[in-house]
Design a protein around this motif. Structure first.
Motif, short mmCIF file in Angstrom:
data_model
loop_
_atom_site.label_atom_id
_atom_site.label_comp_id
_atom_site.label_asym_id
_atom_site.label_seq_id
_atom_site.Cartn_x
_atom_site.Cartn_y
_atom_site.Cartn_z
N PHE A 524 0.83 -1.20 0.00
CA PHE A 524 0.00 0.00 0.00
C PHE A 524 0.87 1.26 0.00
N ARG A 525 0.40 2.27 -0.76
CA ARG A 525 1.12 3.56 -0.80
C ARG A 525 0.65 4.42 0.36
N GLU A 534 1.43 -3.31 4.93
CA GLU A 534 0.27 -3.07 5.78
C GLU A 534 -0.23 -1.65 5.50
N GLN A 535 -1.53 -1.42 5.73
CA GLN A 535 -2.06 -0.06 5.55
C GLN A 535 -1.56 0.86 6.65
N GLU A 536 -1.49 2.14 6.31
CA GLU A 536 -0.84 3.11 7.20
C GLU A 536 -1.56 3.25 8.53
N ASP A 537 -2.86 3.14 8.54
CA ASP A 537 -3.61 3.40 9.77
C ASP A 537 -4.00 2.13 10.51
N THR A 538 -3.29 1.01 10.27
CA THR A 538 -3.58 -0.24 10.99
C THR A 538 -2.57 -0.45 12.10
N PRO A 539 -2.93 -1.19 13.17
CA PRO A 539 -1.98 -1.44 14.27
C PRO A 539 -0.73 -2.19 13.82
#
Length: 586
Positions: A524-525, A534-539
């Motif tokens: 993910f960018r 991993e996505q930026e706003d995930t733990p």
């Protein structure tokens, strides 16, 4: 037995003078002023004497002394006022600490169970063994102390404490280890298994020699290494010299054996000898008297023999130093062109070359003349000629040999195939009547099959008859290998070119894709232009693999797959068809 001299006890005030009955070692618990209590040198605990004394002192100050000490009364004019504490040394230290703090005085009465010296030692050992937290080195020393008065045997101690007699003997042997080894145990630098390995010998000098060598090793005191060193340093009944002399003569000279308390009675090398010098001296004397006989026999068979030299230690296997100007006749294993040592000796005698023989005791205890011998160095080449250099084969010659061997193996296959087709009787042999059915193999058109092997016997003549056909078959197989290898290389090159084109295509997209599948994993960018798995706003984002930009992400990729213009598009169709046009990405 007299006790070792102790430091003079502190002089007690007149009101603290020992009652007359105290020196008779009463059996009851007695109140004894603190100032008269001295730690006994025989106290079975020597490890961590001051461990956690302060907390124990605080506990005694709050609750009093809950357990009596064990001791014995002084028995000389110098220490008659002293009571030596053999059990409860840490409690005594705690009481002395309270005295230093000013909480109690020398007159503070302490409950002490007074016994005679030997019984006090026994009670101290019993008390500590029951607690099971005693350092092994202290336990070993305690058993030695119990034996010191000479009133008990190992069997008595075993019965008294509920151990086997062998266990007691082991502890006594361990208690006789060199002090440095016991200290290492107290400091936690040595395991009990290593200590038992050292105790396989009672020779403290030998123990220390091996101990110092082991201490220099980075891995410490290895049990197997210690055992090997002990075995190699001690003579046993398996030694060639012992077999040469015999047990009867060894015993007649007062020879003794050392029991191995930590292994089999005999061990794999035999019983250990305490008086190995008896064997060495008897062997030297006996060999000296038999040397004349051996020399006479050697001269009778090879008249140019002038002397015989003994092997070092009289054991066959080590060669003595060559006489000045002489050289050892050696037949290296790679010199297949040389005759045997017996034939070399015959040649030396036939050529009038002086022979100096070697004698010693072989492994079975027999005194013999060794097969090797010395000759004058200038005459060595007369019986050991220089080795002729073998022809050095070129790479082309070696390649031709490999090709010929491969063709012959194909010819053997063709010959075996013909034997099978013609069903020649007596030429087929089953490899085994009970084959191992441990796995199956896939056979096209059949399925899972077990391999039951059958040998087909072919003659050299049958192989020779197939050589022409085998050469053609070999060339066909080699051509197939080349074609297969070239196809694989082409496919690899095409895949690399396709990957590079795909990488360039994705890098040229503007704007850059939000989600890219690389090596089967979605990346993910993030807002700062970096890519992560991993996505930026995930733990999980803090733990993910991260790349500075799209170029770094694709740089080492083995496969560049699907792309998505947004996270929402990926979420709706994470395994769907790829959307690659710039308009759709936009």
């Amino acid at each position: 037995m007299a006790r070792a001299k102790k430091a003079a006890a502190q002089v007690a005030p007149e009101e603290m003078t020992a009652p007359e009955g105290l020196r008779v070692a009463p059996m009851a618990i007695q109140p004894v002023p603190l100032g008269r209590l001295v730690r006994a040198p025989e106290n079975v605990r020597h490890t961590d004497k001051a461990a956690d004394v302060e907390s124990l002192a605080d506990d005694i100050a709050a609750h009093g002394l809950l357990q009596s000490l064990i001791g014995y009364a002084g028995d000389t004019d110098i220490d008659a006022a002293a009571v030596y504490i053999i059990g409860g040394g840490r409690r005594l230290q705690a009481l002395q600490l309270l005295r230093e703090r000013g909480s109690i005085a020398d007159g503070y009465e302490v409950s002490v169970l007074i016994r005679d010296q030997a019984e006090a030692i026994e009670l101290s050992l019993s008390e500590n063994l029951a607690r099971r937290d005693m350092n092994p080195a202290d336990e070993f020393a305690a058993f030695v102390e119990l034996m010191r008065p000479g009133t008990m045997s190992p069997a008595d101690i075993a019965k008294r404490f509920g151990f086997s007699e062998r266990y007691v003997k082991q502890r006594l042997r361990l208690g006789g280890l060199a002090p440095e080894i016991l200290d290492a145990m107290r400091e936690g630098k040595l395991t009990i298994d290593a200590a038992m390995a050292y105790a396989r010998s009672q020779d403290q000098k030998l123990q220390l020699k091996i101990f110092n060598a082991e201490a220099k090793k980075p891995w410490g005191h290895g049990v197997q290494s210690i055992r090997s060193a002990i075995v190699n340093a001690q003579m046993t009944t398996g030694d060639a010299l012992f077999k040469f002399i015999g047990a009867k003569d060894y015993k007649k000279k007062g020879g003794r054996y050392e029991d191995d308390l930590f292994g089999d009675a005999e061990g794999y090398t035999g019983r250990k000898l305490i008086d190995a010098d008896i064997i060495v001296n008897l062997a030297a004397d006996r060999a000296y008297f038999q040397q004349a006989r051996l020399l006479s026999e050697a001269k009778a068979s090879h008249p140019t023999t002038s002397d015989l030299l003994p092997c070092p230690g009289l054991r066959i296997g080590r060669m003595p130093t060559a006489p000045k100007g002489y050289a050892l006749v050696e037949r290296p294993y790679y010199r297949q062109d040389l005759p045997s040592y017996s034939e070399l000796r015959d040649q030396a005698a036939a050529k009038g070359i002086d022979i100096v023989g070697i004698y010693g005791v072989e492994y079975n205890g027999k005194l013999i003349v060794h097969e090797q011998f010395f000759v004058p160095g200038a005459r060595l080449t007369d019986i050991i000629p220089a080795r002729q250099e073998a022809h050095f084969k070129s790479e082309a010659e070696r390649a031709a040999e490999r090709r010929a061997a491969s063709i012959r193996s194909v010819a053997a296959f063709l010959a075996a195939k013909q034997v099978r087709e013609e069903k020649i009787d007596g030429r087929h042999y089953w490899r085994s009547m009970r084959p191992d059915l441990y796995r199956t193999e896939q056979v096209e058109g059949v399925g899972d099959c077990y391999s039951v092997q059958l040998d087909v016997m072919v003659t050299p003549a049958e192989i020779d008859a197939q050589l022409e056909a085998a050469e053609a078959e070999f060339e066909r197989q080699e051509a197939e290998k080349v074609a297969r290898r070239e196809a694989e290389e082409r496919a690899k090159a095409e895949a690399a070119a396709a990957l590079e084109a795909r990488r360039a295509e994705v890098l040229a997209m503007d704007p850059a894709p939000i989600v890219v599948q690389v090596d089967g994993v979605a990346h993910f960018r993030w807002n700062d232009g970096t890519y992560g798995d991993e996505q930026e706003d995930t733990p999980e984002a803090e733990e993910c693999s991260q790349y500075d930009d799209l170029e770094e992400l694709l740089e080492g990729a083995d496969a560049v797959g699907l792309i998505w213009p947004s996270i929402e598009a990926w979420a709706d169709n994470p395994h769907g068809d790829n959307v690659e046009t710039e308009e759709q990405v936009a």
